[in-house]
Design an enzyme around this catalytic site. Structure first.
Site, PDB file in Angstrom:
ATOM      1  N   HIS A   9     -18.704   3.951  -2.735  1.00  0.00           N
ATOM      2  CA  HIS A   9     -19.515   3.315  -1.600  1.00  0.00           C
ATOM      3  C   HIS A   9     -20.111   4.396  -0.795  1.00  0.00           C
ATOM      4  CE1 HIS A   9     -17.577  -0.716  -0.716  1.00  0.00           C
ATOM      5  NE2 HIS A   9     -17.522  -0.659  -2.031  1.00  0.00           N
TER       6      HIS A   9
ATOM      7  N   TYR B 243     -16.284  -2.688   9.509  1.00  0.00           N
ATOM      8  CA  TYR B 243     -15.119  -2.817  10.755  1.00  0.00           C
ATOM      9  C   TYR B 243     -15.753  -3.412  12.056  1.00  0.00           C
ATOM     10  CZ  TYR B 243     -12.780   1.285   7.953  1.00  0.00           C
ATOM     11  OH  TYR B 243     -12.220   1.881   7.031  1.00  0.00           O
TER      12      TYR B 243
ATOM     13  N   PRO C 257      -4.213   2.047  10.100  1.00  0.00           N
ATOM     14  CA  PRO C 257      -5.210   1.988   8.946  1.00  0.00           C
ATOM     15  C   PRO C 257      -6.560   1.999   9.244  1.00  0.00           C
ATOM     16  CG  PRO C 257      -4.173  -0.232   9.280  1.00  0.00           C
ATOM     17  CD  PRO C 257      -3.463   0.785  10.330  1.00  0.00           C
TER      18      PRO C 257
ATOM     19  N   LYS D 146      -7.026   6.544   6.101  1.00  0.00           N
ATOM     20  CA  LYS D 146      -6.571   7.774   5.914  1.00  0.00           C
ATOM     21  C   LYS D 146      -5.325   8.044   5.336  1.00  0.00           C
ATOM     22  CE  LYS D 146     -10.216   9.929   6.964  1.00  0.00           C
ATOM     23  NZ  LYS D 146     -10.952   9.598   5.877  1.00  0.00           N
TER      24      LYS D 146
ATOM     25  N   TYR E  12     -14.835  10.221   7.794  1.00  0.00           N
ATOM     26  CA  TYR E  12     -14.489   9.087   6.937  1.00  0.00           C
ATOM     27  C   TYR E  12     -14.465   9.661   5.454  1.00  0.00           C
ATOM     28  CZ  TYR E  12     -13.982   4.240   5.548  1.00  0.00           C
ATOM     29  OH  TYR E  12     -13.502   3.217   5.114  1.00  0.00           O
TER      30      TYR E  12
HETATM   31  C1  PHB Z   1      -8.367  -2.167   2.646  1.00  0.00           C
HETATM   32  O1  PHB Z   1      -9.291  -2.315   1.965  1.00  0.00           O
HETATM   33  O2  PHB Z   1      -7.164  -2.645   2.459  1.00  0.00           O
HETATM   34  C2  PHB Z   1      -8.723  -1.287   3.726  1.00  0.00           C
HETATM   35  C3  PHB Z   1     -10.072  -0.907   3.869  1.00  0.00           C
HETATM   36  C4  PHB Z   1     -10.331   0.159   4.879  1.00  0.00           C
HETATM   37  C5  PHB Z   1      -9.320   0.508   5.899  1.00  0.00           C
HETATM   38  C6  PHB Z   1      -7.970  -0.084   5.786  1.00  0.00           C
HETATM   39  C7  PHB Z   1      -7.713  -1.043   4.724  1.00  0.00           C
HETATM   40  O3  PHB Z   1      -9.529   1.362   6.806  1.00  0.00           O
END
Ligand code: PHB
Ligand code: APR
Length: 389
Positions: free
Chosen positions: A72, A200, A292, A296, A384
């Site tokens: 990505h 997000y 989450p 990280k 990130y």
């Molecule tokens: C996930 O794909 O489970 C996932 C992706 C990004 C995050 C947290 C979980 O920040």
């Protein structure tokens, strides 16, 4: 039993440490409480930093990740209908890999079996003794009998609820914690992801996250009160709520279907210091937890393993103990920066029950600033994709 490094916990931290040590000719024994099927049944995040990808490749477990993982080059942050793209590639020259933690763990188990390393499952009542001395002893119950394992070093890779952290006397340990007043309800569904990149989403109804595992498997989350239980959320209620929190174009085009997993996880920031007590070292979730938001958790466990495996190899193969003496300070420098990033992302994207109207405006202003400032986007992208090890 005798070994060089006793590893408590066979999650991603313990397995990767074992893999890297064995490849360097250091003997390990992994003691895992659960069965392999249980460990592989846990659904966790799925974003790997480029440093994580490099270390997994170096450990000889990169082949399937390279075939099946999805690189990505960016992600989105949204605020109702405002969509901000963070172009990692343009801003940092790097990208991340979407590949589930469960897959990483599976690859590590297979590589360990192929090397013939010792992993004991179903181990109970682990007690770490004499960690301050040159020959620590780990005692445990296995298949009904009490057994002991003598070693040079103990790696505590046993997660947040393990025994390793508590082995360090409370007077020698400091803990830092922030518990957030909400959880994430996560759903896995066999539907095509609603976006080609992770979203997000901040919204007036709370946070949502749209992620994926592969072109036919989606992973979604919505922020929920801690008092909610997964049973409170029918699939229909979940999809309705998710649609309301995502940008409307994405929500309208989203394909929904039955959930194949649904669970609620609380959010917490936690650090225990130091990470070393004599010959015992804390690694991964045993030492720290991040919310989450920012993905990280696994990546931070991997950077601990990176520092510790070098330190242990230097100590055991070259009689050079500088690495183990410096492990805690070195790992903590990176841990605190990831703590800050995860906390900041969490604050920027979540609604706090009972908050004033000012707080919501601050979130909106943060996202509006990201939309207009390349400097702000670069700062986010740099964190990130992962700070250097
Ligand atoms: C996930 O794909 O489970 C996932 C992706 C990004 C995050 C947290 C979980 O920040
Ligand atoms: N004895 C033996 N094993 C134990 C004990 C114990 N007393 N307590 C816990 N364990 C095992 C757990 O069953 C689990 O398999 O230790 C393992 C710890 O694994 P994780 O909790 O996954 O922690 P870690 O390996 O550090 O992984 C890092 O990154 O994305 C985050 O939280 C996520 O799991 C992830 C973590």
């Amino acid at each position: 039993m005798k070994t060089e490094v006793a590893i408590i916990g066979g999650g991603p931290s313990g397995l990767l440490l074992s893999q890297l040590l064995n490849r360097a000719g250091v003997a390990t024994v992994v003691l895992e409480r659960a069965s392999r099927a249980h460990v592989l049944g846990r659904i966790r995040a799925g974003v790997l930093e480029s440093g994580t990808v490099a270390l997994l490749t170096e450990a000889g477990v990169g082949a399937r990740m390279m075939r099946e993982g999805i690189p990505h080059e960016g992600c989105y942050l949204s605020d109702d209908d405002l969509m901000v793209r963070i172009n990692f590639h343009e801003l940092t020259g790097k990208s991340v890999m979407v590949y589930g933690q469960t897959e990483v763990t599976q690859d590590l188990y297979e590589a360990q079996s192929a090397m013939g390393t010792t992993i004991l499952h179903g181990v109970e009542d682990v007690v770490i003794e004499c960690a301050k001395d040159s020959a620590p002893v780990v005692s445990f119950l296995h298949e009904g009998a009490r057994r002991t394992l003598t070693c040079r070093y103990v790696a505590g890779c046993d997660g947040f609820h393990g025994v390793s952290r508590g082995t360090i006397p409370a007077a020698k340990r400091q803990e830092f914690e922030r518990v957030y007043p909400f959880g994430w309800l996560g759903v896995l569904s066999e539907t095509p992801p609603c976006s080609d990149e992770i979203i997000y989403a901040n919204s007036h109804r709370g946070f949502a996250l749209a992620s994926m595992r592969n072109p036919t498997l989606s992973r979604y989350y919505v922020q929920v009160p801690l008092s909610d239980r997964p049973e409170d959320w029918s699939d229909a209620r979940f999809w309705d709520e998710l649609r309301r929190r995502l940008p409307s174009d994405t929500a309208e085009a989203m394909i929904t279907g039955p959930s194949i997993e649904k669970s609620i996880a609380p959010l917490r920031s936690f650090v225990a210091e130091p990470l070393r007590w004599g010959n015992l070292f804390l690694v991964g979730d045993a030492a720290h937890i991040v919310p989450p938001t920012g993905a990280k958790g696994l990546n931070l466990a991997v950077s601990d393993v990176y520092y510790l495996h070098h330190a242990l190899i230097d100590a055991l193969k070259r009689d050079d103990t500088r690495g183990i003496e410096g492990y805690s300070d070195l790992a903590l420098q990176r841990i605190w920066k990831a703590m800050r990033f995860s906390w900041q992302m969490t604050m920027m994207l979540h609604h706090f029950e009972g908050e004033d109207s000012f707080a919501a405006q601050m979130r909106k202003a943060s996202l509006a600033h990201l939309a207009r400032s390349e400097t702000a986007r670069r700062e986010l992208a740099e964190n990130y994709i992962g700070l250097p090890f």
